[in-house]
Design a protein around this motif. Structure first.
Motif, PDB file in Angstrom:
ATOM      1  N   VAL A 121       9.134  -4.777  -8.014  1.00 19.02           N
ATOM      2  CA  VAL A 121       9.727  -4.142  -9.194  1.00 19.02           C
ATOM      3  C   VAL A 121       8.708  -3.175  -9.792  1.00 19.02           C
ATOM      4  O   VAL A 121       7.496  -3.371  -9.685  1.00 19.02           O
ATOM      5  N   GLY A 122       9.206  -2.112 -10.416  1.00 17.42           N
ATOM      6  CA  GLY A 122       8.324  -1.120 -11.025  1.00 17.42           C
ATOM      7  C   GLY A 122       8.977  -0.413 -12.194  1.00 17.42           C
ATOM      8  O   GLY A 122      10.214  -0.301 -12.271  1.00 17.42           O
ATOM      9  N   VAL A 123       8.125   0.074 -13.090  1.00 15.21           N
ATOM     10  CA  VAL A 123       8.576   0.813 -14.268  1.00 15.21           C
ATOM     11  C   VAL A 123       7.697   2.043 -14.427  1.00 15.21           C
ATOM     12  O   VAL A 123       6.468   1.971 -14.246  1.00 15.21           O
ATOM     13  N   GLU A 124       8.318   3.164 -14.743  1.00 15.20           N
ATOM     14  CA  GLU A 124       7.585   4.395 -15.048  1.00 15.20           C
ATOM     15  C   GLU A 124       8.159   4.996 -16.322  1.00 15.20           C
ATOM     16  O   GLU A 124       9.378   5.119 -16.467  1.00 15.20           O
ATOM     17  N   TYR A 168       0.832  -1.202   0.000  1.00 15.59           N
ATOM     18  CA  TYR A 168       0.000   0.000   0.000  1.00 15.59           C
ATOM     19  C   TYR A 168       0.865   1.251   0.000  1.00 15.59           C
ATOM     20  O   TYR A 168       2.044   1.223   0.364  1.00 15.59           O
ATOM     21  N   GLY A 169       0.271   2.360  -0.395  1.00 19.52           N
ATOM     22  CA  GLY A 169       0.967   3.637  -0.410  1.00 19.52           C
ATOM     23  C   GLY A 169       0.221   4.639  -1.247  1.00 19.52           C
ATOM     24  O   GLY A 169      -1.020   4.665  -1.259  1.00 19.52           O
ATOM     25  N   THR A 170       0.932   5.492  -1.961  1.00 19.81           N
ATOM     26  CA  THR A 170       0.294   6.432  -2.880  1.00 19.81           C
ATOM     27  C   THR A 170      -0.037   5.705  -4.185  1.00 19.81           C
ATOM     28  O   THR A 170       0.434   4.587  -4.439  1.00 19.81           O
ATOM     29  N   GLY A 217       4.532  -1.027  -7.989  1.00 15.90           N
ATOM     30  CA  GLY A 217       4.843  -2.146  -7.111  1.00 15.90           C
ATOM     31  C   GLY A 217       5.506  -1.754  -5.815  1.00 15.90           C
ATOM     32  O   GLY A 217       6.112  -2.598  -5.147  1.00 15.90           O
ATOM     33  N   ASN A 218       5.391  -0.480  -5.410  1.00 15.59           N
ATOM     34  CA  ASN A 218       6.013   0.032  -4.182  1.00 15.59           C
ATOM     35  C   ASN A 218       7.524  -0.211  -4.140  1.00 15.59           C
ATOM     36  O   ASN A 218       8.116  -0.329  -3.058  1.00 15.59           O
ATOM     37  N   ILE A 271       4.717  -7.401  -7.328  1.00 16.04           N
ATOM     38  CA  ILE A 271       5.213  -7.750  -5.995  1.00 16.04           C
ATOM     39  C   ILE A 271       5.079  -9.257  -5.817  1.00 16.04           C
ATOM     40  O   ILE A 271       4.020  -9.832  -6.096  1.00 16.04           O
ATOM     41  N   TRP A 272       6.152  -9.878  -5.344  1.00 20.48           N
ATOM     42  CA  TRP A 272       6.132 -11.307  -5.019  1.00 20.48           C
ATOM     43  C   TRP A 272       6.620 -11.478  -3.596  1.00 20.48           C
ATOM     44  O   TRP A 272       7.688 -11.001  -3.230  1.00 20.48           O
TER      45      TRP A 272
END
Length: 570
Positions: free
Chosen positions: A457-460, A53-55, A62-63, A474-475
Protein backbone atom coordinates in the motif's frame (compact mmCIF):
# COMPACT_ATOMS: atom_id res chain seq x y z
CA UNK A 1 25.30 -40.25 -5.88
CA UNK A 2 26.74 -37.17 -7.54
CA UNK A 3 28.40 -37.43 -10.92
CA UNK A 4 32.14 -36.93 -10.63
CA UNK A 5 33.70 -34.41 -12.99
CA UNK A 6 36.60 -35.48 -15.15
CA UNK A 7 39.10 -33.27 -13.29
CA UNK A 8 38.28 -35.06 -10.03
CA UNK A 9 38.28 -38.66 -11.20
CA UNK A 10 42.02 -39.01 -10.68
CA UNK A 11 41.58 -37.96 -7.07
CA UNK A 12 39.22 -40.78 -6.17
CA UNK A 13 41.43 -43.25 -4.27
CA UNK A 14 38.93 -44.70 -1.86
CA UNK A 15 35.77 -46.77 -2.09
CA UNK A 16 32.62 -45.29 -0.56
CA UNK A 17 29.89 -47.76 0.34
CA UNK A 18 26.43 -46.43 1.00
CA UNK A 19 23.68 -48.46 2.61
CA UNK A 20 20.34 -46.98 1.54
CA UNK A 21 18.61 -48.22 4.68
CA UNK A 22 21.23 -46.69 6.96
CA UNK A 23 21.47 -43.42 5.01
CA UNK A 24 17.73 -42.92 5.22
CA UNK A 25 17.56 -43.66 8.96
CA UNK A 26 19.85 -40.79 10.00
CA UNK A 27 19.06 -37.22 9.03
CA UNK A 28 22.24 -35.13 8.63
CA UNK A 29 22.03 -31.36 8.20
CA UNK A 30 22.75 -27.87 9.49
CA UNK A 31 24.40 -24.73 8.15
CA UNK A 32 27.82 -26.47 8.13
CA UNK A 33 26.52 -29.29 5.93
CA UNK A 34 25.16 -29.64 2.37
CA UNK A 35 26.96 -26.53 1.13
CA UNK A 36 28.28 -28.57 -1.81
CA UNK A 37 24.88 -28.75 -3.44
CA UNK A 38 22.04 -26.43 -4.46
CA UNK A 39 19.41 -27.56 -1.97
CA UNK A 40 15.66 -27.16 -2.29
CA UNK A 41 15.89 -24.48 0.41
CA UNK A 42 18.43 -22.63 -1.79
CA UNK A 43 16.01 -22.67 -4.72
CA UNK A 44 13.37 -21.20 -2.43
CA UNK A 45 15.68 -18.50 -1.04
CA UNK A 46 16.82 -17.53 -4.53
CA UNK A 47 13.19 -17.29 -5.71
CA UNK A 48 11.83 -15.39 -2.70
CA UNK A 49 10.94 -11.74 -3.29
CA UNK A 50 8.50 -9.12 -2.03
CA UNK A 51 9.05 -6.77 -5.01
CA UNK A 52 10.27 -4.11 -2.59
CA UNK A 53 12.91 -2.48 -4.84
CA UNK A 54 12.50 0.05 -7.62
CA UNK A 55 12.73 3.82 -8.01
CA UNK A 56 12.72 6.14 -5.00
CA UNK A 57 9.13 7.13 -5.73
CA UNK A 58 7.87 3.56 -6.01
CA UNK A 59 9.81 2.39 -2.95
CA UNK A 60 8.52 5.31 -0.89
CA UNK A 61 4.98 4.22 -1.76
CA UNK A 62 5.57 0.57 -0.91
CA UNK A 63 5.91 -0.35 -4.62
CA UNK A 64 2.11 -0.39 -4.87
CA UNK A 65 2.29 0.33 -8.61
CA UNK A 66 0.38 -2.50 -10.28
CA UNK A 67 -2.44 -0.07 -11.10
CA UNK A 68 -0.68 3.25 -10.62
CA UNK A 69 1.94 2.85 -13.37
CA UNK A 70 3.99 5.55 -15.10
CA UNK A 71 7.15 4.53 -13.24
CA UNK A 72 10.30 2.62 -14.18
CA UNK A 73 9.31 -0.17 -11.78
CA UNK A 74 6.28 -0.83 -13.98
CA UNK A 75 8.51 -2.83 -16.31
CA UNK A 76 8.94 -5.41 -13.51
CA UNK A 77 5.46 -5.20 -11.95
CA UNK A 78 2.83 -4.40 -14.57
CA UNK A 79 4.19 -3.52 -18.03
CA UNK A 80 0.87 -1.86 -18.90
CA UNK A 81 2.06 0.99 -16.66
CA UNK A 82 4.54 2.29 -19.23
CA UNK A 83 1.65 2.97 -21.59
CA UNK A 84 0.70 5.81 -19.22
CA UNK A 85 3.83 7.81 -19.99
CA UNK A 86 3.09 10.95 -21.99
CA UNK A 87 6.74 11.87 -22.52
CA UNK A 88 10.00 9.96 -22.65
CA UNK A 89 11.72 9.42 -19.30
CA UNK A 90 15.25 8.43 -18.24
CA UNK A 91 16.13 7.86 -14.59
CA UNK A 92 18.89 6.48 -12.35
CA UNK A 93 18.37 5.14 -8.83
CA UNK A 94 21.46 4.45 -6.70
CA UNK A 95 20.91 3.22 -3.17
CA UNK A 96 22.77 2.63 0.08
CA UNK A 97 21.92 -0.29 2.33
CA UNK A 98 22.73 -0.98 5.97
CA UNK A 99 21.93 -4.52 7.10
CA UNK A 100 22.11 -6.11 10.53
CA UNK A 101 21.17 -9.67 11.45
CA UNK A 102 20.78 -10.12 15.22
CA UNK A 103 20.65 -13.71 16.46
CA UNK A 104 19.02 -15.08 19.59
CA UNK A 105 19.50 -18.32 21.50
CA UNK A 106 23.28 -18.28 21.91
CA UNK A 107 26.14 -16.63 23.77
CA UNK A 108 28.12 -13.50 22.99
CA UNK A 109 30.27 -14.22 19.95
CA UNK A 110 33.08 -11.83 20.89
CA UNK A 111 33.01 -11.91 24.69
CA UNK A 112 36.26 -10.35 25.95
CA UNK A 113 37.74 -10.27 22.43
CA UNK A 114 39.45 -6.97 21.43
CA UNK A 115 37.87 -5.15 18.51
CA UNK A 116 41.03 -5.53 16.42
CA UNK A 117 40.76 -9.31 16.67
CA UNK A 118 37.11 -9.56 15.61
CA UNK A 119 37.14 -11.17 12.16
CA UNK A 120 33.41 -11.50 11.43
CA UNK A 121 30.51 -9.05 11.63
CA UNK A 122 26.74 -9.34 11.83
CA UNK A 123 26.20 -6.25 9.68
CA UNK A 124 26.97 -5.09 6.14
CA UNK A 125 27.02 -1.79 4.29
CA UNK A 126 26.94 -1.42 0.53
CA UNK A 127 26.10 0.87 -2.39
CA UNK A 128 24.10 -0.61 -5.25
CA UNK A 129 21.85 0.29 -8.17
CA UNK A 130 18.16 -0.05 -7.40
CA UNK A 131 16.80 0.90 -10.81
CA UNK A 132 17.82 2.57 -14.05
CA UNK A 133 16.56 2.81 -17.58
CA UNK A 134 14.51 4.70 -20.08
CA UNK A 135 10.95 4.82 -21.36
CA UNK A 136 10.62 6.25 -24.87
CA UNK A 137 7.54 7.47 -26.68
CA UNK A 138 7.68 5.92 -30.15
CA UNK A 139 4.18 6.74 -31.41
CA UNK A 140 1.49 9.33 -30.69
CA UNK A 141 -1.80 9.30 -32.56
CA UNK A 142 -5.32 10.65 -32.55
CA UNK A 143 -7.17 7.39 -33.17
CA UNK A 144 -7.94 4.46 -30.89
CA UNK A 145 -4.22 4.01 -30.16
CA UNK A 146 -3.26 7.17 -28.31
CA UNK A 147 0.40 6.30 -27.91
CA UNK A 148 2.90 3.43 -27.90
CA UNK A 149 5.90 3.46 -25.55
CA UNK A 150 9.00 1.31 -25.48
CA UNK A 151 11.10 0.75 -22.37
CA UNK A 152 14.44 -0.76 -21.39
CA UNK A 153 15.08 -0.86 -17.67
CA UNK A 154 16.98 -2.58 -14.89
CA UNK A 155 15.30 -3.21 -11.53
CA UNK A 156 16.74 -4.94 -8.48
CA UNK A 157 14.53 -7.88 -7.48
CA UNK A 158 16.27 -9.27 -4.38
CA UNK A 159 19.36 -8.60 -2.27
CA UNK A 160 21.33 -11.36 -0.54
CA UNK A 161 23.81 -9.27 1.46
CA UNK A 162 23.67 -10.23 5.11
CA UNK A 163 25.81 -11.72 7.89
CA UNK A 164 24.89 -13.44 11.11
CA UNK A 165 26.93 -14.84 13.99
CA UNK A 166 26.07 -17.62 16.44
CA UNK A 167 28.00 -18.95 19.43
CA UNK A 168 27.39 -21.45 22.23
CA UNK A 169 29.84 -22.14 25.04
CA UNK A 170 30.30 -25.08 27.41
CA UNK A 171 28.99 -27.80 25.10
CA UNK A 172 29.56 -31.47 25.83
CA UNK A 173 32.05 -33.51 23.83
CA UNK A 174 29.36 -35.71 22.29
CA UNK A 175 27.77 -32.68 20.61
CA UNK A 176 30.70 -31.52 18.51
CA UNK A 177 31.29 -31.35 14.78
CA UNK A 178 33.92 -34.08 15.26
CA UNK A 179 31.20 -36.35 16.64
CA UNK A 180 28.95 -35.38 13.71
CA UNK A 181 31.55 -36.33 11.06
CA UNK A 182 32.56 -39.47 12.94
CA UNK A 183 28.93 -40.61 12.88
CA UNK A 184 28.56 -39.75 9.17
CA UNK A 185 31.72 -41.72 8.38
CA UNK A 186 30.44 -44.77 10.27
CA UNK A 187 26.86 -44.63 8.98
CA UNK A 188 27.94 -44.32 5.33
CA UNK A 189 30.90 -46.67 5.67
CA UNK A 190 33.69 -44.34 4.52
CA UNK A 191 37.05 -46.03 3.95
CA UNK A 192 40.69 -45.05 3.81
CA UNK A 193 43.21 -46.60 1.44
CA UNK A 194 45.90 -49.15 2.36
CA UNK A 195 48.22 -46.37 3.52
CA UNK A 196 45.60 -44.83 5.76
CA UNK A 197 45.05 -41.86 3.42
CA UNK A 198 41.77 -40.40 2.31
CA UNK A 199 41.30 -38.57 -1.00
CA UNK A 200 38.60 -36.07 -1.96
CA UNK A 201 35.86 -37.98 -3.77
CA UNK A 202 32.20 -37.04 -3.64
CA UNK A 203 32.01 -33.49 -2.20
CA UNK A 204 29.17 -34.63 0.06
CA UNK A 205 31.92 -36.21 2.18
CA UNK A 206 34.56 -33.48 1.95
CA UNK A 207 33.79 -32.32 5.49
CA UNK A 208 34.35 -35.83 6.80
CA UNK A 209 37.57 -36.07 4.76
CA UNK A 210 38.84 -32.76 6.17
CA UNK A 211 37.94 -33.91 9.69
CA UNK A 212 40.09 -37.00 9.25
CA UNK A 213 43.00 -35.07 7.77
CA UNK A 214 42.88 -32.59 10.68
CA UNK A 215 42.75 -35.21 13.41
CA UNK A 216 39.13 -34.78 14.46
CA UNK A 217 38.39 -38.40 13.57
CA UNK A 218 40.41 -41.60 13.20
CA UNK A 219 39.80 -45.10 11.87
CA UNK A 220 40.77 -48.66 12.65
CA UNK A 221 39.43 -52.07 11.70
CA UNK A 222 36.37 -51.60 13.94
CA UNK A 223 35.34 -48.27 12.41
CA UNK A 224 35.62 -44.55 13.00
CA UNK A 225 36.35 -43.03 16.40
CA UNK A 226 37.62 -39.86 18.12
CA UNK A 227 40.98 -40.02 19.86
CA UNK A 228 42.07 -36.37 20.26
CA UNK A 229 39.05 -35.05 22.19
CA UNK A 230 38.39 -36.49 25.64
CA UNK A 231 34.87 -37.35 26.80
CA UNK A 232 35.08 -34.65 29.49
CA UNK A 233 36.08 -31.89 27.07
CA UNK A 234 34.22 -28.59 27.20
CA UNK A 235 33.60 -27.25 23.71
CA UNK A 236 33.01 -23.64 22.73
CA UNK A 237 31.37 -23.39 19.30
CA UNK A 238 31.33 -20.41 16.92
CA UNK A 239 29.81 -19.95 13.49
CA UNK A 240 29.18 -17.18 10.99
CA UNK A 241 27.28 -17.21 7.72
CA UNK A 242 27.97 -14.44 5.23
CA UNK A 243 25.99 -14.10 2.01
CA UNK A 244 26.59 -11.67 -0.83
CA UNK A 245 24.98 -10.93 -4.16
CA UNK A 246 21.70 -9.91 -5.72
CA UNK A 247 19.04 -10.77 -8.25
CA UNK A 248 18.52 -8.13 -10.92
CA UNK A 249 16.18 -7.99 -13.89
CA UNK A 250 16.62 -6.33 -17.27
CA UNK A 251 13.23 -5.73 -18.90
CA UNK A 252 12.41 -5.00 -22.52
CA UNK A 253 8.88 -3.63 -22.45
CA UNK A 254 6.24 -2.29 -24.78
CA UNK A 255 3.10 -0.48 -23.60
CA UNK A 256 -0.04 0.68 -25.43
CA UNK A 257 -2.50 3.44 -24.52
CA UNK A 258 -6.02 3.15 -25.91
CA UNK A 259 -7.95 6.43 -25.58
CA UNK A 260 -6.43 7.08 -22.13
CA UNK A 261 -8.77 4.40 -20.74
CA UNK A 262 -7.19 1.01 -21.41
CA UNK A 263 -3.49 0.29 -21.14
CA UNK A 264 -1.82 -2.95 -22.26
CA UNK A 265 1.80 -4.02 -21.87
CA UNK A 266 4.20 -6.92 -22.15
CA UNK A 267 7.76 -7.47 -20.94
CA UNK A 268 10.59 -9.86 -21.56
CA UNK A 269 12.54 -10.11 -18.33
CA UNK A 270 16.15 -11.31 -18.30
CA UNK A 271 17.41 -11.91 -14.79
CA UNK A 272 20.99 -12.03 -13.57
CA UNK A 273 21.72 -14.07 -10.43
CA UNK A 274 24.88 -13.70 -8.35
CA UNK A 275 24.99 -15.42 -4.96
CA UNK A 276 27.89 -16.27 -2.68
CA UNK A 277 27.76 -17.91 0.73
CA UNK A 278 30.69 -18.30 3.12
CA UNK A 279 30.04 -20.55 6.11
CA UNK A 280 32.56 -20.53 8.94
CA UNK A 281 32.51 -22.88 11.93
CA UNK A 282 35.01 -23.19 14.76
CA UNK A 283 35.44 -25.18 17.97
CA UNK A 284 37.73 -24.67 20.97
CA UNK A 285 38.45 -27.75 23.10
CA UNK A 286 38.82 -26.92 26.78
CA UNK A 287 39.06 -28.77 30.10
CA UNK A 288 38.26 -27.81 33.65
CA UNK A 289 41.29 -27.11 35.82
CA UNK A 290 43.16 -30.32 36.49
CA UNK A 291 40.82 -32.38 34.28
CA UNK A 292 42.85 -32.49 31.05
CA UNK A 293 43.77 -36.07 30.06
CA UNK A 294 47.31 -37.24 30.63
CA UNK A 295 49.78 -37.75 27.85
CA UNK A 296 49.71 -41.48 28.46
CA UNK A 297 45.93 -41.65 28.07
CA UNK A 298 45.75 -39.21 25.15
CA UNK A 299 49.12 -38.37 23.54
CA UNK A 300 47.54 -35.94 21.03
CA UNK A 301 44.96 -33.40 22.14
CA UNK A 302 43.10 -31.02 19.83
CA UNK A 303 43.13 -27.37 20.88
CA UNK A 304 40.88 -25.85 18.23
CA UNK A 305 39.43 -26.44 14.77
CA UNK A 306 38.24 -24.01 12.06
CA UNK A 307 36.17 -24.98 9.04
CA UNK A 308 35.35 -22.68 6.11
CA UNK A 309 33.12 -23.44 3.12
CA UNK A 310 32.41 -21.25 0.09
CA UNK A 311 29.48 -21.74 -2.28
CA UNK A 312 29.03 -19.59 -5.39
CA UNK A 313 25.92 -19.69 -7.59
CA UNK A 314 25.80 -17.64 -10.80
CA UNK A 315 23.55 -17.68 -13.80
CA UNK A 316 20.63 -16.13 -15.61
CA UNK A 317 16.95 -16.64 -16.24
CA UNK A 318 14.11 -15.30 -18.32
CA UNK A 319 10.40 -14.69 -17.90
CA UNK A 320 7.46 -12.96 -19.53
CA UNK A 321 5.01 -10.50 -18.01
CA UNK A 322 1.72 -9.26 -19.39
CA UNK A 323 -0.60 -6.70 -17.87
CA UNK A 324 -3.64 -4.54 -18.33
CA UNK A 325 -4.81 -1.41 -16.55
CA UNK A 326 -8.25 0.14 -16.90
CA UNK A 327 -9.15 3.74 -16.05
CA UNK A 328 -12.97 3.80 -16.11
CA UNK A 329 -12.92 7.16 -14.36
CA UNK A 330 -10.23 9.81 -14.22
CA UNK A 331 -9.82 9.16 -10.48
CA UNK A 332 -9.73 5.34 -10.61
CA UNK A 333 -7.23 2.84 -12.02
CA UNK A 334 -7.50 -0.95 -11.81
CA UNK A 335 -4.57 -3.13 -12.86
CA UNK A 336 -3.85 -6.83 -13.30
CA UNK A 337 -0.55 -8.48 -14.28
CA UNK A 338 0.66 -12.04 -14.63
CA UNK A 339 4.32 -13.12 -14.34
CA UNK A 340 5.30 -16.47 -15.79
CA UNK A 341 7.83 -18.56 -13.85
CA UNK A 342 11.42 -17.48 -14.37
CA UNK A 343 13.46 -20.24 -16.00
CA UNK A 344 17.02 -20.29 -14.68
CA UNK A 345 20.25 -21.93 -15.75
CA UNK A 346 22.95 -21.55 -13.11
CA UNK A 347 26.43 -22.82 -12.34
CA UNK A 348 27.71 -23.69 -8.87
CA UNK A 349 31.23 -23.70 -7.42
CA UNK A 350 32.17 -25.11 -4.05
CA UNK A 351 35.34 -25.48 -2.02
CA UNK A 352 36.20 -25.97 1.62
CA UNK A 353 39.16 -25.80 3.99
CA UNK A 354 39.89 -26.81 7.56
CA UNK A 355 42.73 -25.98 9.90
CA UNK A 356 43.44 -27.11 13.44
CA UNK A 357 46.06 -27.19 16.18
CA UNK A 358 46.99 -30.24 18.26
CA UNK A 359 49.07 -30.41 21.44
CA UNK A 360 51.44 -33.36 21.83
CA UNK A 361 50.87 -34.15 25.51
CA UNK A 362 52.87 -37.39 25.49
CA UNK A 363 56.10 -38.54 23.90
CA UNK A 364 54.86 -38.07 20.30
CA UNK A 365 54.55 -41.80 19.52
CA UNK A 366 53.68 -41.20 15.85
CA UNK A 367 56.67 -38.93 15.24
CA UNK A 368 54.76 -35.87 14.03
CA UNK A 369 56.56 -32.63 13.26
CA UNK A 370 55.85 -30.54 16.36
CA UNK A 371 57.22 -27.14 17.44
CA UNK A 372 59.34 -26.46 20.51
CA UNK A 373 56.23 -25.93 22.63
CA UNK A 374 54.73 -29.26 21.63
CA UNK A 375 52.14 -28.06 19.11
CA UNK A 376 51.46 -29.05 15.52
CA UNK A 377 49.19 -27.35 13.03
CA UNK A 378 47.22 -28.89 10.17
CA UNK A 379 45.75 -27.05 7.20
CA UNK A 380 43.98 -28.84 4.35
CA UNK A 381 42.16 -27.29 1.40
CA UNK A 382 39.77 -29.17 -0.85
CA UNK A 383 39.72 -29.03 -4.65
CA UNK A 384 37.15 -26.79 -6.35
CA UNK A 385 33.96 -28.52 -7.35
CA UNK A 386 32.09 -26.97 -10.27
CA UNK A 387 28.69 -27.78 -11.73
CA UNK A 388 28.52 -26.01 -15.08
CA UNK A 389 27.98 -26.63 -18.77
CA UNK A 390 26.24 -30.00 -19.19
CA UNK A 391 26.26 -30.35 -15.38
CA UNK A 392 24.58 -27.01 -14.67
CA UNK A 393 21.41 -26.61 -12.62
CA UNK A 394 18.10 -25.64 -14.21
CA UNK A 395 15.05 -24.63 -12.21
CA UNK A 396 11.99 -22.43 -12.39
CA UNK A 397 10.67 -19.95 -9.84
CA UNK A 398 6.96 -19.55 -8.99
CA UNK A 399 4.47 -17.74 -11.19
CA UNK A 400 2.80 -14.62 -9.78
CA UNK A 401 -0.51 -12.84 -10.17
CA UNK A 402 -0.69 -9.14 -9.25
CA UNK A 403 -3.78 -6.98 -8.86
CA UNK A 404 -3.99 -3.35 -7.85
CA UNK A 405 -6.20 -0.32 -7.47
CA UNK A 406 -5.25 3.36 -7.34
CA UNK A 407 -7.38 6.37 -6.44
CA UNK A 408 -6.66 10.03 -7.21
CA UNK A 409 -8.33 12.49 -4.84
CA UNK A 410 -8.59 16.07 -5.96
CA UNK A 411 -5.41 15.82 -8.08
CA UNK A 412 -3.42 16.23 -4.86
CA UNK A 413 -3.53 12.81 -3.18
CA UNK A 414 -2.99 9.30 -4.55
CA UNK A 415 -3.93 6.13 -2.68
CA UNK A 416 -2.67 2.86 -4.09
CA UNK A 417 -2.88 -0.80 -3.03
CA UNK A 418 -1.59 -4.07 -4.50
CA UNK A 419 -2.26 -7.72 -3.80
CA UNK A 420 0.15 -10.36 -5.08
CA UNK A 421 -0.24 -14.12 -5.06
CA UNK A 422 2.87 -16.28 -5.58
CA UNK A 423 2.76 -20.08 -5.81
CA UNK A 424 6.00 -21.18 -4.13
CA UNK A 425 4.87 -24.80 -4.01
CA UNK A 426 5.31 -24.86 -7.80
CA UNK A 427 9.08 -24.18 -7.76
CA UNK A 428 10.65 -26.97 -9.77
CA UNK A 429 14.12 -28.31 -10.36
CA UNK A 430 14.17 -29.03 -14.09
CA UNK A 431 17.63 -30.55 -14.48
CA UNK A 432 20.60 -31.22 -12.19
CA UNK A 433 23.89 -33.16 -12.16
CA UNK A 434 22.33 -35.59 -9.66
CA UNK A 435 19.95 -38.25 -10.89
CA UNK A 436 16.32 -38.18 -9.68
CA UNK A 437 16.87 -35.10 -7.51
CA UNK A 438 14.10 -33.25 -9.36
CA UNK A 439 11.55 -35.72 -8.01
CA UNK A 440 12.78 -35.31 -4.44
CA UNK A 441 12.69 -31.51 -4.64
CA UNK A 442 9.26 -31.49 -6.29
CA UNK A 443 7.87 -33.54 -3.41
CA UNK A 444 9.57 -31.25 -0.86
CA UNK A 445 8.03 -28.11 -2.35
CA UNK A 446 4.57 -29.64 -2.58
CA UNK A 447 4.81 -30.89 1.00
CA UNK A 448 6.32 -27.85 2.73
CA UNK A 449 5.14 -24.72 0.88
CA UNK A 450 1.89 -23.05 -0.03
CA UNK A 451 0.84 -19.98 -1.97
CA UNK A 452 2.09 -16.69 -0.56
CA UNK A 453 0.16 -13.45 -0.11
CA UNK A 454 1.81 -10.03 -0.42
CA UNK A 455 0.11 -6.72 0.28
CA UNK A 456 1.57 -3.37 -0.77
CA UNK A 457 0.00 0.00 0.00
CA UNK A 458 1.16 3.56 -0.66
CA UNK A 459 0.11 7.18 -0.31
CA UNK A 460 1.36 10.26 -2.13
CA UNK A 461 0.30 13.82 -1.38
CA UNK A 462 1.41 17.09 -2.96
CA UNK A 463 1.81 19.71 -0.22
CA UNK A 464 3.08 22.16 -2.85
CA UNK A 465 2.85 21.97 -6.64
CA UNK A 466 6.51 20.93 -6.79
CA UNK A 467 6.78 18.97 -3.51
CA UNK A 468 5.28 15.54 -2.75
CA UNK A 469 5.36 13.51 0.47
CA UNK A 470 5.02 9.72 0.32
CA UNK A 471 4.71 6.72 2.59
CA UNK A 472 4.01 3.02 2.19
CA UNK A 473 3.98 -0.46 3.69
CA UNK A 474 4.66 -4.00 2.43
CA UNK A 475 3.56 -7.20 4.15
CA UNK A 476 4.63 -10.61 2.87
CA UNK A 477 3.00 -13.51 4.70
CA UNK A 478 4.48 -16.93 5.37
CA UNK A 479 4.91 -19.34 2.49
CA UNK A 480 5.30 -22.33 4.81
CA UNK A 481 2.41 -24.61 5.67
CA UNK A 482 1.41 -24.37 9.32
CA UNK A 483 2.95 -27.71 10.31
CA UNK A 484 6.36 -26.67 8.91
CA UNK A 485 6.74 -23.20 10.43
CA UNK A 486 9.03 -24.63 13.13
CA UNK A 487 10.93 -26.94 10.80
CA UNK A 488 14.73 -26.96 10.80
CA UNK A 489 16.49 -27.32 7.46
CA UNK A 490 20.16 -27.01 6.57
CA UNK A 491 19.81 -23.33 5.76
CA UNK A 492 16.99 -21.25 7.27
CA UNK A 493 14.28 -19.92 4.99
CA UNK A 494 12.27 -16.67 5.36
CA UNK A 495 8.94 -16.93 7.14
CA UNK A 496 7.71 -13.32 6.93
CA UNK A 497 8.78 -9.93 5.56
CA UNK A 498 7.58 -6.42 6.32
CA UNK A 499 8.72 -3.03 5.02
CA UNK A 500 7.93 0.50 6.18
CA UNK A 501 8.70 3.25 3.68
CA UNK A 502 8.69 7.02 3.36
CA UNK A 503 9.99 9.62 0.92
CA UNK A 504 9.81 12.99 -0.74
CA UNK A 505 9.64 14.08 -4.38
CA UNK A 506 10.83 17.40 -5.84
CA UNK A 507 10.09 18.72 -9.33
CA UNK A 508 12.80 21.21 -10.27
CA UNK A 509 11.19 21.84 -13.65
CA UNK A 510 8.82 20.09 -16.06
CA UNK A 511 11.80 18.02 -17.25
CA UNK A 512 13.94 17.38 -14.13
CA UNK A 513 12.86 15.67 -10.92
CA UNK A 514 14.53 14.26 -7.81
CA UNK A 515 13.01 11.66 -5.48
CA UNK A 516 14.33 10.46 -2.12
CA UNK A 517 13.15 7.46 -0.14
CA UNK A 518 13.88 5.50 3.01
CA UNK A 519 12.89 1.88 3.53
CA UNK A 520 13.13 -0.26 6.66
CA UNK A 521 12.69 -4.00 6.18
CA UNK A 522 12.48 -6.86 8.64
CA UNK A 523 12.73 -10.53 7.66
CA UNK A 524 12.31 -13.45 10.05
CA UNK A 525 13.59 -16.97 9.41
CA UNK A 526 13.04 -20.53 10.51
CA UNK A 527 15.11 -21.83 13.42
CA UNK A 528 18.68 -22.77 12.53
CA UNK A 529 21.27 -25.24 13.79
CA UNK A 530 24.92 -25.43 12.80
CA UNK A 531 24.73 -29.24 12.62
CA UNK A 532 22.45 -32.12 13.52
CA UNK A 533 22.52 -35.89 13.05
CA UNK A 534 19.26 -37.41 14.23
CA UNK A 535 18.24 -41.03 13.78
CA UNK A 536 14.67 -41.94 12.98
CA UNK A 537 13.20 -44.55 15.32
CA UNK A 538 12.19 -47.84 13.64
CA UNK A 539 10.90 -51.20 14.82
CA UNK A 540 14.42 -52.61 14.36
CA UNK A 541 16.05 -50.03 16.65
CA UNK A 542 17.90 -51.89 19.40
CA UNK A 543 20.55 -49.39 20.49
CA UNK A 544 20.34 -45.80 21.68
CA UNK A 545 19.26 -43.52 18.89
CA UNK A 546 21.81 -41.18 17.32
CA UNK A 547 21.05 -37.67 18.54
CA UNK A 548 23.83 -35.16 17.85
CA UNK A 549 22.61 -31.59 17.78
CA UNK A 550 24.08 -28.12 18.13
CA UNK A 551 22.20 -25.39 19.93
CA UNK A 552 19.20 -23.85 18.19
CA UNK A 553 19.19 -20.20 17.15
CA UNK A 554 16.76 -17.71 15.67
CA UNK A 555 17.85 -14.88 13.42
CA UNK A 556 16.28 -12.00 11.53
CA UNK A 557 17.46 -9.42 9.02
CA UNK A 558 16.88 -5.73 9.58
CA UNK A 559 17.68 -3.68 6.49
CA UNK A 560 17.78 0.11 6.12
CA UNK A 561 17.83 1.49 2.56
CA UNK A 562 18.39 5.08 1.48
CA UNK A 563 17.42 5.66 -2.16
CA UNK A 564 17.77 8.56 -4.61
CA UNK A 565 16.29 8.86 -8.10
CA UNK A 566 17.33 11.52 -10.58
CA UNK A 567 15.09 11.65 -13.64
CA UNK A 568 14.80 13.56 -16.91
CA UNK A 569 11.67 13.83 -19.05
CA UNK A 570 11.67 15.05 -22.61
Amino acid sequence: MRRLHINLLALVAMIISLSPAQAQSVNFGGTTFNNDIIGWYDLYNLSFTSHNYGTARSMAMGNAFTALGADMVSTSLNPAGIGMYVDSDVSFTPMMQFTKSPTKGGDSYYANVPKRSQTFDDHTERVAMGSMGGIFSVYKGVGAVTNINFGVAYNRIADYNEDYLVAKHDNSANNSLANFFCTLSNVDGLLTDNEGKMAFGDPYYWGATLAYKNGLTNKDAQGWFIDRIADNAIIDQYSSVSTRGSLGEYDITVGFNFLDRIYLGASLGIQSLDYKRETYYGEDYLYSEGQAPSGDDMPYQLQYMNYMQTTRIEGSGFNFKIGVTARPFNWLRIGVAYHTPTFYNVAMRYNSEMWSETFSAGNNPDGYDIDKDGYMADYVESPIWEDSGPYSWEYRSPSRLLTGVALTLGKRVILSADYERSWYQTIRLEDAPIDDLDVVYRDNFKEVFKGSNTLRVGVEGYVLPFLALRTGYIWNGSTLKQEYKDAIVSHPVPTKQTFITAGVGIKFSPTIYLDLAYQYGNTTYTTLQTFFAVENATEDTTNDLIDIQSARFSTSTKRHSAVLTLGFRF
